[in-house]
Design an enzyme around this catalytic site. Sequence first.
Site, PDB file in Angstrom:
ATOM      1  N   CYS A   1       0.825  -1.209   0.000  1.00 34.52           N
ATOM      2  CA  CYS A   1       0.000   0.000   0.000  1.00 34.52           C
ATOM      3  C   CYS A   1       0.861   1.261   0.000  1.00 34.52           C
ATOM      4  O   CYS A   1       1.345   1.698   1.049  1.00 34.52           O
ATOM      5  CB  CYS A   1      -0.928  -0.010   1.211  1.00 34.52           C
ATOM      6  SG  CYS A   1      -1.930   1.470   1.345  1.00 34.52           S
TER       7      CYS A   1
ATOM      8  N   CYS B   1      -0.505   4.089   2.113  1.00 36.94           N
ATOM      9  CA  CYS B   1      -0.309   3.943   3.561  1.00 36.94           C
ATOM     10  C   CYS B   1       1.148   4.197   3.938  1.00 36.94           C
ATOM     11  O   CYS B   1       1.426   4.844   4.935  1.00 36.94           O
ATOM     12  CB  CYS B   1      -0.667   2.534   4.037  1.00 36.94           C
ATOM     13  SG  CYS B   1      -2.101   1.806   3.271  1.00 36.94           S
ATOM     14  N   ASP B   2       2.084   3.658   3.165  1.00 35.14           N
ATOM     15  CA  ASP B   2       3.481   3.618   3.615  1.00 35.14           C
ATOM     16  C   ASP B   2       4.433   4.487   2.806  1.00 35.14           C
ATOM     17  O   ASP B   2       5.613   4.606   3.163  1.00 35.14           O
ATOM     18  CB  ASP B   2       3.985   2.156   3.569  1.00 35.14           C
ATOM     19  CG  ASP B   2       3.135   1.260   4.457  1.00 35.14           C
ATOM     20  OD1 ASP B   2       2.691   1.745   5.514  1.00 35.14           O
ATOM     21  OD2 ASP B   2       2.909   0.100   4.099  1.00 35.14           O
TER      22      ASP B   2
END
Length: 312
Positions: free
Chosen positions: A135, A138-139
């Site tokens: 992701c 997300c990261d």
Amino acid sequence: MALYTTDLLILGSGPAGYTAGIYAARAGISVTIVSGNQEGGQLTMTSAIENFPGFEEISGFELMDKMKNQAVKLGVQFVNDYIVEVDFAHRPFVCSSENGHSYKAKAVIIATGSSAKWLNLESEKKFLGYGVSACATCDGFFYRGRTVVVVGGGNSAVAEALYLATLADRVILVHRRHQLRADKILQDRVKENRKIVVEWDSVVEEILGVDEPKKVTGIRVRNVETDATKVINADGVFVAVGHQPNTEIFKGNLVLDSKGYIVTHANCSATDVEGVFAAGDVKDPKYKQAVISAGSGAIAAMDAIEYLDSVA
Ligand code: NAP
């Protein structure tokens, strides 16, 4: 441990689940949506959506938030929970959750979507959360000014590479063939982006890293044309090699195809169990678009409404 009783139970809170909820609630049916373990579904991991009609650009999170608010405003009961067992052999249908709750319903729409696939390398498991991710939204933040690898050649991989190029200094897209599967508009953006290079015809053999502190340092790839291997240094590896349907709990309860997708009757959402319907990516091995999932949710709601009328 609670018992929820509803006319229509919807499993999943992606575009298919929320759209089904919106349609069914407007028909005056009592509707409960059980979120699943990722409220809002996969789209919440997408940073920018520009092909959902009505929104020139919107984040996946915001789009799903809007759908949820619309459903709840129309009277849908929303429960944050995860179903682990279903009984479709008896009526009303009963679904049981990991929190020990039971959901009794006259009809069920399954909109549990799909999940990211992995490369299935030992080293991928080892460094998951320590430089390996599925992701970028997300990261990606952790890779500002760094070098990252994205594995895959579809829309997800290319979208992730483009997003990461806004943060990282260098993005290496590793693809196993010599042609991307992604939409042309996205391919063109990759070509124009000077931060992105494509490593063609290459498979990842191992994700390399160190233990103290645990972190990724690169990958070893093999060129499938020449069989030559080489090491590419990188700080992070984002895997974007497709998806598999979330249908584990339906095995033995519903007819699934060879890849695990729920089989529905032609041109409708009915499964082989009367009163159980399927919508979105969980039954769609091909198109998997947010707008199509939403449409599929509307179809499932209309089928469920007709079914509930017929058994009333
Ligand atoms: P996808 O289209 O199935 O692409 C998966 C990619 O991963 C393919 O390029 C495939 O290679 C590669 N791959 C599969 N298994 C692999 C393995 N074991 N090792 C290395 N590479 C592997 O999946 P997706 O990109 O996740 O997209 C899923 C759906 O969502 C698609 O319908 C897509 O259009 C849609 N989507 C749309 C957008 C958008 O902005 N419109 C964004 C994201 C996703 P091959 O090409 O060789 O098969």
